[in-house]
Design an enzyme around this catalytic site. Structure first.
Site, PDB file in Angstrom:
ATOM      1  N   TYR A   1       4.987  -9.317   2.689  1.00  0.00           N
ATOM      2  CA  TYR A   1       6.401  -8.902   2.648  1.00  0.00           C
ATOM      3  C   TYR A   1       7.001  -8.769   4.063  1.00  0.00           C
ATOM      4  CZ  TYR A   1      10.299  -5.598   1.764  1.00  0.00           C
ATOM      5  OH  TYR A   1      11.504  -4.951   1.723  1.00  0.00           O
TER       6      TYR A   1
ATOM      7  N   ASP B   1      -3.986 -15.136   6.792  1.00  0.00           N
ATOM      8  CA  ASP B   1      -3.823 -14.330   5.575  1.00  0.00           C
ATOM      9  C   ASP B   1      -4.869 -14.800   4.568  1.00  0.00           C
ATOM     10  OD1 ASP B   1      -1.009 -12.620   4.524  1.00  0.00           O
ATOM     11  OD2 ASP B   1      -2.649 -13.027   3.112  1.00  0.00           O
TER      12      ASP B   1
ATOM     13  N   SER C   1      -4.560 -12.301  -0.565  1.00  0.00           N
ATOM     14  CA  SER C   1      -4.948 -11.312  -1.585  1.00  0.00           C
ATOM     15  C   SER C   1      -3.712 -10.630  -2.166  1.00  0.00           C
ATOM     16  CB  SER C   1      -5.899 -10.260  -0.997  1.00  0.00           C
ATOM     17  OG  SER C   1      -5.276  -9.574   0.074  1.00  0.00           O
TER      18      SER C   1
ATOM     19  N   LEU D   1      -9.990 -11.396   7.161  1.00  0.00           N
ATOM     20  CA  LEU D   1     -10.307 -10.758   8.449  1.00  0.00           C
ATOM     21  C   LEU D   1     -11.544  -9.872   8.376  1.00  0.00           C
ATOM     22  CD1 LEU D   1      -6.664  -9.854   9.513  1.00  0.00           C
ATOM     23  CD2 LEU D   1      -8.170 -11.391  10.779  1.00  0.00           C
TER      24      LEU D   1
ATOM     25  N   LYS E   1      -2.236  -1.713   0.952  1.00  0.00           N
ATOM     26  CA  LYS E   1      -1.198  -0.707   1.238  1.00  0.00           C
ATOM     27  C   LYS E   1      -0.800   0.178   0.054  1.00  0.00           C
ATOM     28  CE  LYS E   1       2.619  -3.649  -0.006  1.00  0.00           C
ATOM     29  NZ  LYS E   1       4.010  -4.005   0.150  1.00  0.00           N
TER      30      LYS E   1
ATOM     31  N   SER F   1       2.537   3.663  10.064  1.00  0.00           N
ATOM     32  CA  SER F   1       3.397   4.181   8.998  1.00  0.00           C
ATOM     33  C   SER F   1       3.771   5.627   9.276  1.00  0.00           C
ATOM     34  CB  SER F   1       2.600   4.086   7.698  1.00  0.00           C
ATOM     35  OG  SER F   1       3.213   4.860   6.701  1.00  0.00           O
TER      36      SER F   1
ATOM     37  N   TYR G   1      -5.443   5.568   2.252  1.00  0.00           N
ATOM     38  CA  TYR G   1      -4.579   4.571   2.915  1.00  0.00           C
ATOM     39  C   TYR G   1      -3.986   5.163   4.197  1.00  0.00           C
ATOM     40  CZ  TYR G   1      -0.293   2.143   4.152  1.00  0.00           C
ATOM     41  OH  TYR G   1       0.708   1.523   4.862  1.00  0.00           O
TER      42      TYR G   1
ATOM     43  N   LYS H   1      -4.477   4.368   8.557  1.00  0.00           N
ATOM     44  CA  LYS H   1      -3.473   4.177   9.618  1.00  0.00           C
ATOM     45  C   LYS H   1      -3.752   5.113  10.797  1.00  0.00           C
ATOM     46  CE  LYS H   1      -1.190   0.903   7.645  1.00  0.00           C
ATOM     47  NZ  LYS H   1      -1.353  -0.470   8.144  1.00  0.00           N
TER      48      LYS H   1
ATOM     49  N   ARG I   1       5.359  13.504  -8.437  1.00  0.00           N
ATOM     50  CA  ARG I   1       4.207  12.616  -8.255  1.00  0.00           C
ATOM     51  C   ARG I   1       3.255  13.278  -7.256  1.00  0.00           C
ATOM     52  NH1 ARG I   1       5.279   6.507  -6.112  1.00  0.00           N
ATOM     53  NH2 ARG I   1       5.895   7.609  -4.225  1.00  0.00           N
TER      54      ARG I   1
HETATM   55  P1  NAD Z   1       1.845  -7.018   1.981  1.00  0.00           P
HETATM   56  O1  NAD Z   1       0.737  -6.680   1.044  1.00  0.00           O
HETATM   57  O2  NAD Z   1       3.049  -7.707   1.427  1.00  0.00           O
HETATM   58  O3  NAD Z   1       1.279  -7.893   3.185  1.00  0.00           O
HETATM   59  C1  NAD Z   1      -0.018  -7.730   3.706  1.00  0.00           C
HETATM   60  C2  NAD Z   1      -0.667  -9.118   3.790  1.00  0.00           C
HETATM   61  O4  NAD Z   1      -1.966  -8.980   4.331  1.00  0.00           O
HETATM   62  C3  NAD Z   1      -0.798  -9.796   2.426  1.00  0.00           C
HETATM   63  O5  NAD Z   1      -0.240 -11.086   2.481  1.00  0.00           O
HETATM   64  C4  NAD Z   1      -2.328  -9.843   2.187  1.00  0.00           C
HETATM   65  O6  NAD Z   1      -2.698 -10.998   1.460  1.00  0.00           O
HETATM   66  C5  NAD Z   1      -2.861  -9.824   3.618  1.00  0.00           C
HETATM   67  N1  NAD Z   1      -4.218  -9.251   3.764  1.00  0.00           N
HETATM   68  C6  NAD Z   1      -4.658  -8.049   3.314  1.00  0.00           C
HETATM   69  N2  NAD Z   1      -5.955  -7.870   3.648  1.00  0.00           N
HETATM   70  C7  NAD Z   1      -6.345  -8.989   4.341  1.00  0.00           C
HETATM   71  C8  NAD Z   1      -7.557  -9.402   4.951  1.00  0.00           C
HETATM   72  N3  NAD Z   1      -8.659  -8.660   4.886  1.00  0.00           N
HETATM   73  N4  NAD Z   1      -7.587 -10.605   5.569  1.00  0.00           N
HETATM   74  C9  NAD Z   1      -6.474 -11.396   5.630  1.00  0.00           C
HETATM   75  N5  NAD Z   1      -5.308 -11.050   5.062  1.00  0.00           N
HETATM   76  C10 NAD Z   1      -5.229  -9.867   4.431  1.00  0.00           C
HETATM   77  O7  NAD Z   1       2.273  -5.653   2.725  1.00  0.00           O
HETATM   78  P2  NAD Z   1       3.554  -5.324   3.601  1.00  0.00           P
HETATM   79  O8  NAD Z   1       4.436  -4.419   2.831  1.00  0.00           O
HETATM   80  O9  NAD Z   1       4.098  -6.557   4.190  1.00  0.00           O
HETATM   81  O10 NAD Z   1       2.871  -4.441   4.726  1.00  0.00           O
HETATM   82  C11 NAD Z   1       2.488  -4.976   5.983  1.00  0.00           C
HETATM   83  C12 NAD Z   1       1.882  -3.882   6.842  1.00  0.00           C
HETATM   84  O11 NAD Z   1       2.833  -2.836   6.998  1.00  0.00           O
HETATM   85  C13 NAD Z   1       0.633  -3.243   6.241  1.00  0.00           C
HETATM   86  O12 NAD Z   1      -0.257  -2.961   7.287  1.00  0.00           O
HETATM   87  C14 NAD Z   1       1.175  -1.952   5.640  1.00  0.00           C
HETATM   88  O13 NAD Z   1       0.189  -0.966   5.563  1.00  0.00           O
HETATM   89  C15 NAD Z   1       2.254  -1.586   6.648  1.00  0.00           C
HETATM   90  N6  NAD Z   1       3.290  -0.724   6.091  1.00  0.00           N
HETATM   91  C16 NAD Z   1       3.976  -1.101   4.983  1.00  0.00           C
HETATM   92  C17 NAD Z   1       4.944  -0.259   4.433  1.00  0.00           C
HETATM   93  C18 NAD Z   1       5.688  -0.667   3.182  1.00  0.00           C
HETATM   94  O14 NAD Z   1       6.304   0.212   2.538  1.00  0.00           O
HETATM   95  N7  NAD Z   1       5.700  -1.928   2.787  1.00  0.00           N
HETATM   96  C19 NAD Z   1       5.225   0.982   5.051  1.00  0.00           C
HETATM   97  C20 NAD Z   1       4.513   1.335   6.212  1.00  0.00           C
HETATM   98  C21 NAD Z   1       3.547   0.471   6.719  1.00  0.00           C
HETATM   99  N1  UDP Z   2       9.943   7.452  -6.633  1.00  0.00           N
HETATM  100  C1  UDP Z   2      10.399   7.750  -7.922  1.00  0.00           C
HETATM  101  N2  UDP Z   2      10.038   6.922  -8.939  1.00  0.00           N
HETATM  102  C2  UDP Z   2       9.282   5.799  -8.746  1.00  0.00           C
HETATM  103  C3  UDP Z   2       8.840   5.499  -7.430  1.00  0.00           C
HETATM  104  C4  UDP Z   2       9.187   6.362  -6.396  1.00  0.00           C
HETATM  105  O1  UDP Z   2      11.062   8.762  -8.134  1.00  0.00           O
HETATM  106  O2  UDP Z   2       8.980   5.085  -9.721  1.00  0.00           O
HETATM  107  C5  UDP Z   2      10.325   8.337  -5.512  1.00  0.00           C
HETATM  108  C6  UDP Z   2       9.130   8.978  -4.818  1.00  0.00           C
HETATM  109  O3  UDP Z   2       8.828  10.203  -5.444  1.00  0.00           O
HETATM  110  C7  UDP Z   2       9.657   9.148  -3.396  1.00  0.00           C
HETATM  111  C8  UDP Z   2      10.656   7.993  -3.210  1.00  0.00           C
HETATM  112  O4  UDP Z   2      10.961   7.548  -4.537  1.00  0.00           O
HETATM  113  O5  UDP Z   2      10.367  10.345  -3.307  1.00  0.00           O
HETATM  114  C9  UDP Z   2      10.099   6.845  -2.404  1.00  0.00           C
HETATM  115  O6  UDP Z   2       8.845   6.484  -2.957  1.00  0.00           O
HETATM  116  P1  UDP Z   2       8.086   5.133  -2.557  1.00  0.00           P
HETATM  117  O7  UDP Z   2       6.848   5.046  -3.402  1.00  0.00           O
HETATM  118  O8  UDP Z   2       9.038   3.984  -2.617  1.00  0.00           O
HETATM  119  O9  UDP Z   2       7.728   5.325  -1.023  1.00  0.00           O
HETATM  120  P2  UDP Z   2       6.861   6.474  -0.272  1.00  0.00           P
HETATM  121  O10 UDP Z   2       7.855   7.295   0.446  1.00  0.00           O
HETATM  122  O11 UDP Z   2       6.076   7.217  -1.294  1.00  0.00           O
HETATM  123  O12 UDP Z   2       6.010   5.677   0.649  1.00  0.00           O
END
Ligand code: NAD
Ligand code: UDP
Length: 342
Positions: free
Chosen positions: A11, A31, A34, A59, A85, A125, A150, A154, A295
């Site tokens: 993403y 990538d 997965s 990786l 994640k 994060s 998780y 981080k 939750r």
């Molecule tokens: P995502 O799952 O869409 O992307 C992660 C990618 O990494 C995927 O394409 C997956 O196939 C690949 N991957 C996972 N494990 C692997 C491995 N061992 N080897 C090779 N590829 C691998 O997630 P995202 O939302 O794009 O998140 C990206 C980063 O940002 C992650 O580190 C996540 O923890 C961090 N992050 C995300 C959020 C969020 O809300 N999306 C918030 C804070 C931090």
């Molecule tokens: N949330 C909710 N219903 C859902 C998913 C999330 O009410 O089905 C709420 C959750 O309690 C939080 C906010 O939405 O207050 C954001 O949650 P999310 O899981 O998107 O991100 P987080 O902050 O937990 O990483």
């Protein structure tokens, strides 16, 4: 200049690859697919006019990681997104999370050391703050015990990176994301949650389009204006752009310390009900939702102190909540259309 992007078909990774290519960087993606699929490469090419190089490896496999990085001798910097994640899943499968997120990081840093690649940007994060004592939360706030395996990966990853930087072999920036939402304006890339979404915004859009019956709002007895929790939502393209700024900062020697940490948020918090209201307004759709129990593990409120990132990076999130919700909705509509055409 060539940048390695791990998790680049995911993403946030895919949006960042688009921005990097737009800024003139050549990109190699690693990538294991997965949690993403190969078609994302076609979408990136449609948006930017160029396919990134792609290496499908895991990786966790040290040999493959060394081999691929050694093959691309001219990599100047690495952005490391690849990780598992899902917070809830990590509670049930802690070993998978520690293995995936930590072994991947260690293999990657080891390969960088071997190839003298000195610039590293890491996806961290705001979960590392837990429930902050003071809001908005700044980078100086003390870190709390992680609420989930998780979140702990981080925290541990940040320590591993800092210790590695302290050996003098590299410089690094950790970016602590708040809540990324939305999709690219082309609607060619966006978030593709597998199965039932855990996150609020994809759950809202899937409910509105008829995939889910109703949204459960987790608790309305928090100490916030309407009783629902507050988060700092940030548009994924704003987030992606910050990665280009971070890479430039490292490559152009603009950093102030060898290891730097930045919050990436908008500085504004919205309750769950405010997010729903914004969605209803921009989509013209009434959302079916019901209030249920809290939750487990959710914190009450968090939003970012953006001063350091705004000042030091010269970067600022631009999109507001209505833009974000409209972009998430347009992405859901585009997904529906593409499913119907298949
Ligand atoms: P995502 O799952 O869409 O992307 C992660 C990618 O990494 C995927 O394409 C997956 O196939 C690949 N991957 C996972 N494990 C692997 C491995 N061992 N080897 C090779 N590829 C691998 O997630 P995202 O939302 O794009 O998140 C990206 C980063 O940002 C992650 O580190 C996540 O923890 C961090 N992050 C995300 C959020 C969020 O809300 N999306 C918030 C804070 C931090
Ligand atoms: N949330 C909710 N219903 C859902 C998913 C999330 O009410 O089905 C709420 C959750 O309690 C939080 C906010 O939405 O207050 C954001 O949650 P999310 O899981 O998107 O991100 P987080 O902050 O937990 O990483």
């Amino acid at each position: 200049m060539k940048i390695l992007v791990t998790g680049g078909t995911g993403y946030i990774g895919s949006h960042t690859v688009v921005e990097l290519q737009g800024a003139g960087y050549e990109v190699v993606i690693i990538d294991n697919l997965s949690n993403s699929n190969r078609e994302v490469l076609d979408s990136i090419a449609k948006i930017t006019g160029k396919y990134p190089l792609f290496e499908e490896i895991d990786l966790r496999n040290q040999k493959d990681t060394f081999r691929v990085i050694n093959k691309h001798q001219d990599i100047e910097g690495v952005i490391h997104f690849a990780a598992l994640k899902a917070v809830g899943e990590s509670v049930d499968k802690p070993l998978e999370y520690y293995q995936n997120n930590l072994f991947s990081l260690i293999n990657l840093l080891g390969s960088m050391r071997k190839n003298s690649i000195r610039n590293f940007v890491f996806s961290s994060s705001c979960t590392v703050y837990g429930q902050p004592d003071k809001l908005p939360v700044s980078e100086q706030a003390p870190l709390k015990k992680a609420e989930s395996p998780y979140g702990n990966t981080k925290k541990i990853s940040e320590d591993i990176i800092e210790d590695t930087v302290n050996t003098g072999i590299m410089k690094a920036i950790s970016l602590r994301y708040f809540n990324p939402i939305g999709a690219h304006p082309s609607t060619l890339i966006g978030e593709l949650p597998i199965g039932v979404p855990n996150n609020l915004v994809p759950y809202i859009t899937q409910t509105a389009i008829g995939i889910r019956d109703f949204l459960k709002v987790f608790g309305n007895d928090y100490s916030t204006p309407d009783g629902t929790p507050i988060r700092d939502y940030i548009h994924v393209t704003d987030l992606a752009k910050a990665h280009v700024v971070a890479v430039n900062r490292l490559l152009k020697d603009q950093f102030k310390k060898d290891y730097e940490i930045f919050n990436l948020g908008t500085g504004k918090g919205y309750t769950v009900l405010e997010v729903i209201k914004s969605f209803e307004k921009v989509s013209g759709t009434k959302l079916n939702y019901t209030i249920v129990e809290r939750r487990p593990g959710d914190i009450e409120k968090v939003w970012s102190d953006t001063i350091f990132a705004n000042k030091e990076l010269g970067w600022k999130a631009e999109k507001g909540i209505d833009d974000m919700m409209l972009s998430a909705w347009n992405w859901e509509l585009a997904l529906k259309k593409s499913k119907e055409n298949k």
